[in-house]
Design a protein around this motif. Sequence first.
Motif, PDB file in Angstrom:
ATOM      1  N   VAL A  95       0.857  -1.184   0.000  1.00  0.00           N
ATOM      2  CA  VAL A  95       0.000   0.000   0.000  1.00  0.00           C
ATOM      3  C   VAL A  95       0.895   1.237   0.000  1.00  0.00           C
ATOM      4  O   VAL A  95       1.772   1.368   0.856  1.00  0.00           O
ATOM      5  N   TRP A  96       0.643   2.102  -0.966  1.00  0.00           N
ATOM      6  CA  TRP A  96       1.446   3.312  -1.145  1.00  0.00           C
ATOM      7  C   TRP A  96       0.562   4.544  -1.038  1.00  0.00           C
ATOM      8  O   TRP A  96      -0.605   4.507  -1.422  1.00  0.00           O
ATOM      9  N   ILE A  97       1.120   5.621  -0.521  1.00  0.00           N
ATOM     10  CA  ILE A  97       0.415   6.899  -0.578  1.00  0.00           C
ATOM     11  C   ILE A  97       1.269   7.853  -1.412  1.00  0.00           C
ATOM     12  O   ILE A  97       2.495   7.767  -1.424  1.00  0.00           O
ATOM     13  N   ASP A  98       0.569   8.726  -2.122  1.00  0.00           N
ATOM     14  CA  ASP A  98       1.232   9.723  -2.960  1.00  0.00           C
ATOM     15  C   ASP A  98       1.290  11.008  -2.152  1.00  0.00           C
ATOM     16  O   ASP A  98       0.270  11.611  -1.849  1.00  0.00           O
ATOM     17  N   ASN A  99       2.502  11.407  -1.794  1.00  0.00           N
ATOM     18  CA  ASN A  99       2.700  12.611  -0.998  1.00  0.00           C
ATOM     19  C   ASN A  99       3.374  13.654  -1.897  1.00  0.00           C
ATOM     20  O   ASN A  99       4.592  13.697  -2.002  1.00  0.00           O
ATOM     21  N   ASP A 100       2.542  14.442  -2.583  1.00  0.00           N
ATOM     22  CA  ASP A 100       3.043  15.461  -3.508  1.00  0.00           C
ATOM     23  C   ASP A 100       4.020  14.884  -4.525  1.00  0.00           C
ATOM     24  O   ASP A 100       5.100  15.418  -4.753  1.00  0.00           O
ATOM     25  N   GLY A 101       3.616  13.765  -5.133  1.00  0.00           N
ATOM     26  CA  GLY A 101       4.429  13.152  -6.175  1.00  0.00           C
ATOM     27  C   GLY A 101       5.444  12.148  -5.669  1.00  0.00           C
ATOM     28  O   GLY A 101       6.046  11.422  -6.451  1.00  0.00           O
ATOM     29  N   GLU A 102       5.656  12.096  -4.351  1.00  0.00           N
ATOM     30  CA  GLU A 102       6.580  11.118  -3.771  1.00  0.00           C
ATOM     31  C   GLU A 102       5.778   9.907  -3.307  1.00  0.00           C
ATOM     32  O   GLU A 102       4.819  10.033  -2.548  1.00  0.00           O
ATOM     33  N   LYS A 103       6.178   8.727  -3.766  1.00  0.00           N
ATOM     34  CA  LYS A 103       5.488   7.483  -3.423  1.00  0.00           C
ATOM     35  C   LYS A 103       6.079   6.945  -2.113  1.00  0.00           C
ATOM     36  O   LYS A 103       7.279   6.666  -2.040  1.00  0.00           O
ATOM     37  N   ILE A 104       5.226   6.817  -1.088  1.00  0.00           N
ATOM     38  CA  ILE A 104       5.676   6.348   0.233  1.00  0.00           C
ATOM     39  C   ILE A 104       4.924   5.074   0.585  1.00  0.00           C
ATOM     40  O   ILE A 104       3.694   5.031   0.519  1.00  0.00           O
ATOM     41  N   LYS A 105       5.671   4.032   0.999  1.00  0.00           N
ATOM     42  CA  LYS A 105       5.016   2.785   1.402  1.00  0.00           C
ATOM     43  C   LYS A 105       4.408   2.984   2.787  1.00  0.00           C
ATOM     44  O   LYS A 105       5.099   3.312   3.745  1.00  0.00           O
ATOM     45  N   ALA A 106       3.100   2.778   2.865  1.00  0.00           N
ATOM     46  CA  ALA A 106       2.382   2.995   4.113  1.00  0.00           C
ATOM     47  C   ALA A 106       2.087   1.703   4.848  1.00  0.00           C
ATOM     48  O   ALA A 106       2.152   1.650   6.078  1.00  0.00           O
ATOM     49  N   ASN A 107       1.731   0.642   4.108  1.00  0.00           N
ATOM     50  CA  ASN A 107       1.298  -0.606   4.729  1.00  0.00           C
ATOM     51  C   ASN A 107       1.589  -1.766   3.798  1.00  0.00           C
ATOM     52  O   ASN A 107       1.860  -1.575   2.603  1.00  0.00           O
ATOM     53  N   GLU A 108       1.500  -2.967   4.352  1.00  0.00           N
ATOM     54  CA  GLU A 108       1.578  -4.176   3.533  1.00  0.00           C
ATOM     55  C   GLU A 108       0.758  -5.268   4.201  1.00  0.00           C
ATOM     56  O   GLU A 108       0.438  -5.175   5.390  1.00  0.00           O
ATOM     57  N   ALA A 109       0.425  -6.260   3.411  1.00  0.00           N
ATOM     58  CA  ALA A 109      -0.380  -7.358   3.933  1.00  0.00           C
ATOM     59  C   ALA A 109      -0.147  -8.600   3.093  1.00  0.00           C
ATOM     60  O   ALA A 109       0.345  -8.521   1.962  1.00  0.00           O
ATOM     61  N   ILE A 110      -0.529  -9.738   3.666  1.00  0.00           N
ATOM     62  CA  ILE A 110      -0.474 -11.013   2.959  1.00  0.00           C
ATOM     63  C   ILE A 110      -1.815 -11.704   3.192  1.00  0.00           C
ATOM     64  O   ILE A 110      -2.224 -11.896   4.338  1.00  0.00           O
ATOM     65  N   TYR A 111      -2.489 -12.027   2.109  1.00  0.00           N
ATOM     66  CA  TYR A 111      -3.772 -12.714   2.155  1.00  0.00           C
ATOM     67  C   TYR A 111      -3.614 -14.068   1.476  1.00  0.00           C
ATOM     68  O   TYR A 111      -2.752 -14.236   0.619  1.00  0.00           O
TER      69      TYR A 111
END
Length: 169
Positions: A95-111
């Motif tokens: 899971v990534w968030i776009d912070n003014d054009g910068e891609k930051i990894k926010a979360n991850e998961a395994i299903y």
Amino acid sequence: MPAKRKTPKDSLTILTDTVLPGETNAINNLFGGELLARMDRAAAISAKRHSKQFVVTSSVNNVSFGMPIPLGSTVTIEAKVSRAFNSSMEVYIDVWIDNDGEKIKANEAIYTFVAVNKNGRPIKIDKIFPETKIEKQRYEAALRRKQLSLVLAGKLSVDKATELKALFY
């Protein structure tokens, strides 16, 4: 013509959305349950793309809420099958968030998903063939995670969990 070898990229699913006011908690961050639902949808699409079958969520193996996702954020969820077993598939989600054009990894998961026929019975699926370094790491780790899950559920004896034992010897 021989069948194409399936890779994790064949199941890649990318969902991008915006966090709206009705999806946030009292401090204006995305509800965890809302994020879980979004990840479940992306992972289900990924599993369906790989298996070409109906799929059902079998388990949420791991969720790491690394950072809050604020109101108004653009959220991108990337899901890929990391390993396919007989009828089940592990799907890794970033899971990534776009912070003014910068891609930051926010979360991850395994299903884990299971491919089923129209009667809801598990059905055999194709294996995958990882190519990149990260795909290979996730592929190898998936078997250890599956064995650990089976041991904890009492469905596999510790002495038969060869991948887990190899970590300690």
